[in-house]
Every structure is written in C-alpha cells, then in structure tokens.
Design an enzyme around this catalytic site. Structure first.
Site, PDB file in Angstrom:
ATOM      1  N   ARG A   1       0.875  -1.185   0.000  1.00  0.00           N
ATOM      2  CA  ARG A   1       0.000   0.000   0.000  1.00  0.00           C
ATOM      3  C   ARG A   1       0.900   1.219   0.000  1.00  0.00           C
ATOM      4  O   ARG A   1       1.777   1.341   0.853  1.00  0.00           O
ATOM      5  CB  ARG A   1      -0.970  -0.008   1.185  1.00  0.00           C
ATOM      6  CG  ARG A   1      -0.344   0.198   2.537  1.00  0.00           C
ATOM      7  CD  ARG A   1      -1.339   0.479   3.647  1.00  0.00           C
ATOM      8  NE  ARG A   1      -0.916  -0.103   4.906  1.00  0.00           N
ATOM      9  CZ  ARG A   1      -0.029   0.434   5.738  1.00  0.00           C
ATOM     10  NH1 ARG A   1       0.533   1.595   5.451  1.00  0.00           N
ATOM     11  NH2 ARG A   1       0.300  -0.174   6.858  1.00  0.00           N
TER      12      ARG A   1
ATOM     13  N   TYR B   1       7.747   3.788   9.979  1.00  0.00           N
ATOM     14  CA  TYR B   1       8.091   2.362   9.910  1.00  0.00           C
ATOM     15  C   TYR B   1       8.521   1.883   8.517  1.00  0.00           C
ATOM     16  O   TYR B   1       8.858   0.721   8.353  1.00  0.00           O
ATOM     17  CB  TYR B   1       6.921   1.513  10.437  1.00  0.00           C
ATOM     18  CG  TYR B   1       5.575   1.793   9.786  1.00  0.00           C
ATOM     19  CD1 TYR B   1       5.236   1.189   8.582  1.00  0.00           C
ATOM     20  CD2 TYR B   1       4.652   2.656  10.379  1.00  0.00           C
ATOM     21  CE1 TYR B   1       4.014   1.445   7.983  1.00  0.00           C
ATOM     22  CE2 TYR B   1       3.428   2.910   9.797  1.00  0.00           C
ATOM     23  CZ  TYR B   1       3.101   2.304   8.599  1.00  0.00           C
ATOM     24  OH  TYR B   1       1.890   2.558   8.012  1.00  0.00           O
TER      25      TYR B   1
ATOM     26  N   HIS C   1      -1.864   3.370   6.621  1.00  0.00           N
ATOM     27  CA  HIS C   1      -2.796   2.303   6.989  1.00  0.00           C
ATOM     28  C   HIS C   1      -4.239   2.801   6.875  1.00  0.00           C
ATOM     29  O   HIS C   1      -5.070   2.183   6.210  1.00  0.00           O
ATOM     30  CB  HIS C   1      -2.479   1.842   8.412  1.00  0.00           C
ATOM     31  CG  HIS C   1      -3.589   1.147   9.104  1.00  0.00           C
ATOM     32  ND1 HIS C   1      -4.101  -0.056   8.663  1.00  0.00           N
ATOM     33  CD2 HIS C   1      -4.311   1.479  10.208  1.00  0.00           C
ATOM     34  CE1 HIS C   1      -5.085  -0.428   9.466  1.00  0.00           C
ATOM     35  NE2 HIS C   1      -5.236   0.485  10.400  1.00  0.00           N
TER      36      HIS C   1
END
Lengths: 325, 371
Positions: B270, B284, B274
C-alpha cells in the site's frame, strides 16, 4: 404425553424443528455420531443425515463463524458450544458479529442463530466448564438470552428460539438435564421468548429467579409457607430482554422482593432486575430488594462447589431479612 | 549426567525447505509489461483486458479523491488502496456475480465492483447504517473490522453454498497481519475439512499497520500455511493483475468442481498510510522501500502491456478518469442528500421486533431527535 427429562425435551425440540424446517442445521463438537457429550443430539444425525446434523473441527470460534456464514446463506443454524465455559473462544462471533448483523447490514441481513450450551454448577465438572456467564451475554444488546428451568419449558422455549430471526443464546443448566422428569407433549408447541412465568403465587414476597435457582426458590417458598409467609416465585425464562411487566406487577402486589441467581453477585441479571424494580416500583416497596448469589470469586473448584453455590437455605435467610425489615 | 546426544529423528531443515521451495511466486506480467509466463496466461478477450484496466484506473482515482475528501472532512473512516489494485480488482474480476465477497476493511473497491453503489460505500465510510444495507442481488457483506472474523464466516457461507448444491464460491480477504490470527487458520481449516467452495486471499502488503511481515511469523510465505490445513496454496505477484486473475480463476474452478478451498497470497504494497486516521508510514517504512514497490506498480505495467497490444491509449485513460470524477461527485451528492442516521433508526433494527426496554427508550430518543 410422555415423561421426559430436560435433555430428552431438548432433543425432542431439535427433532421437531429439524423436521419442520429444512434450513435448520445442528452442528458442533461431537454432536453427530456421538450425540453430544450430554446426548442432547442423540439419534439426530441418524435420522436427518450428516448434511443436517454434523460434527465440526474442534474450534469454538470457527463454529461461531460457521453459524454467521450459514445464516447469511439463509440457513437457521443451531450450533452447540460443548460447555459454556468455552464461550470466550467464540465471543467475537457472538458479541461482535451475530448481535450486530442486523445493524451492520442496515437491516438487510439477520442472524437467525440459536447457540445452545450447557452451563451451571453442582455437577462437579472440571474447572472452566460450569461458569454462569449469562450476565455477560445479557449485557450484549442484539442477543436474546434464554434459560429454561423445566423439561416442558425447555422444549417450548427452544422451538421458539430456533424460529426466532434474531440470535438467541440458549443456556441449559447441567444439573437440570436429568434431575427430574415431567410431562412433555410429544406434539410441537412453543413458549414465547421474553415472557416470565409465575411459578407460584403469593402475597408477602416476590422471588425473581431463573434456571436451577427456580427449584431452590420454590423449595424455600414451601418452607416459608410453613411459617405462614406467602411467597410468589417468578421464573424469568428469558433473562434478556427482561419481562418487566410480570416482575413489576408482582412487586406492586407483594411490596417485597429478592432476586436469586446462581452466578456471582458483582454483576449480572440480578443486579439488573433490582435496578428495574427501583426504577419502576420504589414506592411500592416495604423493604430493600436483596440478592442471593454466589460470592464474587471465580467459579469454585469441585471441592468447594457445594458451599459456593447458593441454595434454598440462603434463599430463606435472605427472604427473612426482607420479610422482617 | 547429560544425556547422550541422539541422532535427529528427522531432518528439520529439509522438511521446511521442501515445503518452502514449492511456494514460488507466480508472475505472468513483468514489471516492464511483458508476458513472462505464456503458458499461465489467462483466457481474456481484449475487451476484458480493457475493462480490467478501466477498473484499475477508476479505482486509483477513487482512492485519490477519497483521501482528499477525507482531508476535507467529507468522508469518515478510509483505508487507502493505491498499490493494491491488481490484488483487489483482478481477484474480483475473476468472480461471477453470484459469488459472495466477505471483505476486510480495506477491500471496499471489490464490493463496489461487485455491485455496491458508490454512495453507499461513502455512507459506510461516514458511519451511516445505510452503507451496509447491500442492495438485493449484490452478493457481498460490508467490510469486516475484526481482523480474521471474515475468514471463519467465509467457511460458513461456502458450506451453505455447497449444501444448496450451488455452483458458486465465497471469497474473502485479509492481510499479512490477519494471517497471524487464530481465525485465519480456523477458517481455512474448517473450509478444508468441509471441502467448501471458498477462496481465501491474503493481500500481503508487508505491513500490519507498522509491524513488518517478517515479525508476523517464522513461515517464509503465507501461502504455505495452506499446507497445515490440507488445502492448496499459491503465492502470486500481487502487483500483476494477470497472475492474480489466473490464480483466482483456477481456485474458483476447483471450488465449483467440488475440490474445496484455496489460499492465495498476493505480494503487494500500500503506497499510502494504513488509514487516514493519523497513521504516518515514515515511522516504519523507508522511502527506498516505497520506491522499490512503486516500480512494480500494477497500473504502469498493465498500461504498458495494453499499449503494446494497441488496445489502450491516453484518450481512453482520460475518459475513465473523467467518468470516475463525475461518478464520485454524483455519489457524494447522493450521500449528502441521504438523511442523517438517527439513534431511533438504530433502535428499530437491533431486533426484528423491538423488545420492551428499547420501546421505552425509543420514545425518549424520538422526543430528543424531534427537537
């Protein structure tokens, strides 16, 4: 009419609905050839075949998911959770999914699922089998929670539960499974969900109770009768939603009430009944509404179980406090 | 006294290697838009190839517009989809209308292409119950929030189809994190035990919010988890629409022929966060990793493939973009025009019939809401 134990009445109800509705499916752990660990499904696989009555892999969450999915396909699933102490493994399917199916789908889908499960103390099961967790279920909007106290009620209530288009948690007290027999009609009949029954009429005190405690309460009422006290006993039969009308009209008549449950005191059905009485009938009360319940510990191991569980003597003791207030 | 070292009872290393080597990534269309696996090429007409491209372009626009609408406060919960178009749309494209989709929270595009009106997808995002009120004849349920719950439900839907003797499948989606849930295994295991016509897709986009897939499991692939359930599993290049389509089509054939479920792992990414609720992927992920995956982009390679075939051009693409924008505008208007949901609406659909406590509370809220 036949004399049946509660377990026989439950089997009879399952057989009745398996016959009546081809969409009814009975499944769970060991419910097939073994007929269930308590024999609630005895002979059903033989009569209706493996398509209708079948064993699942050993996974309660999977059983819950299966019920949700089969419900979406127009079936009327009647899964068994082998012991209600195992319910934590299937909590998401119950509270997260079944209870919300109507709302999450804007009314398009429903969850016509009846989860049957044995529960309750007094039979010295290993730990984590017997907990009275109906309070946990009753706290979840979207569910109906039904607890029969007699073979006759078990058949009529289970038939209604299976026919209901909303999810029903149907809890069968293990101690009542074979403790006595009763006349149960072999033909079909139903008892409406959400309706309590006045088991015994009286004018001095109302005892509101359900499940195995109905019998302890009736015994207490008989003892109190000998002392000249007239006690009314109400069996809730459905603990969520509550039959408020029956409770309140009784309390308005007697002016005194206690609530008896086998579960721990700190939460649950009895607390809710007390709150409803306070909300609606405070001016009719001559005394505080007290509870008889198990202590606020986790369920006791078999060695301590007998004292841990409330019994008719506890009911009499609490009843006297209220009667003599 | 220390016990004598015994000879190993089995070759642990070999055991795992034997399993792992069977899970090679299926790719048909390379990053450069070339067919690299001719024998696996699915049987798709030019029109079908164009249709799939249209859907991917349309959905990329829908994602961009949804992000901007969310930032303007005109959409609610939104989980970005860019990067996952091949995994999402080519898998749905391989289905028939009668197949039933049980999506995860990011899988809104699949249910839109399966028939959910766009304005309802927007209502779902806004937290309006009409968003989940799937029209008659559209075989989907609204996206699952509890990770993994859709997997066990899919076993049930598929078993129901099998019991009715219907030639159709139930398909569900989760992510790499979802494959760590107990329900993931229970779902594939139940479907396997019942030989139910189900397709289980794991869109492995490498991160469960922030946790990298390497920390989810010792298993080298998610596809190999199928072995434990005794069902077939396959890993595909999830940025390759042709590989995803071929794998799902094959799984569907097996399912309707009574051969049971399949687990499909699609390797994807993606590009966005999120969800739009404050996730910051720079915490991250590295930009190097982002760049590496953007080179694999499903639209870029499929566009190149179709252009080389002479069945796609800029005008066609612009036409799709304009259509998407118009549709979105119209759907947002329709969502805006839908009366706001009331508490009393919720009360009416908790049960088939309102129980006594809700009836009382209904009157109270009716009064509150009339003010």
């Amino acid at each position: 009419m036949a004399q049946m134990t509660m377990i026989q009445a439950i089997t009879d109800a399952l057989r009745t609905e398996l016959r009546n509705d081809p969409n009814v499916l009975v499944f769970g752990e060991d419910v097939g050839v073994n007929g269930g660990v308590f024999r609630a499904t005895e002979g059903l696989q033989k009569e209706f075949g493996e398509e209708r009555v079948f064993d699942t892999p050993l996974a309660e969450s999977g059983i819950g998911g299966l019920a949700v999915g089969l419900g979406l396909q127009g079936f009327r699933p009647v899964p068994e959770i082998q012991f209600f102490g195992f319910v934590f493994e299937v909590m998401d399917s119950i509270s997260g999914q079944l209870a919300r199916m109507r709302y999450r789908s804007g009314g398009r889908y429903s969850a016509p699922v009846t989860i049957r499960s044995p529960f309750g103390g007094g039979v010295h099961t290993p730990e984590m089998h017997a907990d009275s967790l109906e309070g946990l279920m009753a706290q979840q909007p979207g569910l109906k929670v039904v607890i029969p106290s007699t073979p006759y009620d078990a058949k009529g209530l289970l038939i209604s539960a299976i026919r209901d288009n909303d999810p029903v948690i149907f809890l069968e007290h293990m101690k009542l499974y074979r403790s006595f027999r009763q006349e149960v009609p072999e033909e079909e009949y139903s008892i409406p969900l959400g309706k309590a029954e006045v088991k015994r009429e009286g004018s001095d005190l109302t005892i509101v109770t359900y499940g195995a405690m109905v019998h302890e309460s009736l015994k207490a009422a008989e003892e109190l009768e000998k002392e000249g006290k007239s006690v009314e006993v109400i069996d809730l039969r459905t603990v969520a939603p509550l039959d408020i009308d029956t409770i309140i009209s009784s309390v308005e008549k007697t002016g005194r009430a206690i609530v008896v449950q086998e579960a721990q005191k700190q939460a649950g059905v009895a607390a809710n009944v007390v709150a409803e009485i306070n909300d609606r009938a405070i001016l009719s009360l001559e005394a505080p509404v007290l509870r008889v319940a198990a202590p606020d510990t986790v369920f006791a191991f078999p060695q301590a179980e007998t004292v841990w569980l409330p019994n008719y003597k506890d009911v009499i003791e609490t009843a006297k406090k209220v009667l003599e207030f | 006294m220390a016990s004598k070292t015994k000879k190993a009872q089995f070759d642990a290393k070999k055991q795992l290697e034997t399993v792992e080597e069977q899970f090679q990534t299926l790719q048909i269309l390379s990053e450069e838009g070339k067919i690299v696996n001719e024998s696996a090429m699915p049987d798709l007409s030019d029109e079908q190839l164009q249709e799939l491209m249209q859907r991917m372009v349309y959905t990329r626009i829908l994602d961009q517009r949804s992000i901007s609408l969310n930032r303007q406060g005109r959409l609610g919960f939104y989980a970005p989809t860019a990067g996952q178009e091949a995994s999402q749309l080519a898998s749905q494209f391989a289905l028939e209308k009668e197949d039933f989709i049980l999506p995860g929270y990011r899988d809104v595009p699949q249910i839109i292409w399966h028939g959910l009106p766009l304005y309802q997808a927007f209502l779902w995002s806004r937290g309006h119950y009409e968003g989940g009120n799937i029209p008659e004849g559209v075989n989907v349920i609204s996206p699952q929030i509890i990770i993994g719950a859709q997997y066990i439900q899919t076993a049930g839907v598929a078993l129901g189809m099998k019991k009715r003797g219907e030639k159709k499948v139930a398909i569900t989606y989760t992510g790499d994190g979802g494959a760590s849930q107990g329900d993931f295994y229970e779902g594939i295991n139940f479907a396997g035990a019942f030989k139910a016509p189900a397709i289980f897709i794991v869109q492995n986009n490498r991160f469960a919010i922030s946790t990298p897939v390497e920390k989810q499991s010792a298993a080298k692939t998610i596809a190999q988890k199928a072995v434990a359930a005794g069902i077939p599993g396959i890993q595909v290049d999830g940025m390759d629409p042709l590989a995803v389509y071929a794998a799902v089509r094959e799984a569907r054939e097996r399912a309707i022929n009574g051969e049971g479920p399949t687990l499909i792992e699609t390797l994807t990414y993606r590009y966005g966060p999120h969800t739009m609720a404050g996730d910051d992927p720079t915490r991250y992920r590295t930009s190097d990793l982002d760049n590496e995956w953007e080179k694999k982009d499903p639209l870029v390679r499929f566009r190149k493939f179709l252009e080389d075939k002479g069945i796609w051009n800029e005008d066609m693409e612009n036409e799709v973009i304009e259509k998407a924008k118009d549709d979105i505008k119209e759907a947002i208007k329709k969502a805006d025009d839908t009366p706001k949901q009331k508490v009393t609406d919720l009360m009416k659909i908790m049960y088939e019939e309102m129980p006594h406590n809700l009836k009382e509370q209904y009157e109270i809220y009716k009064e509150k809401e009339s003010k």
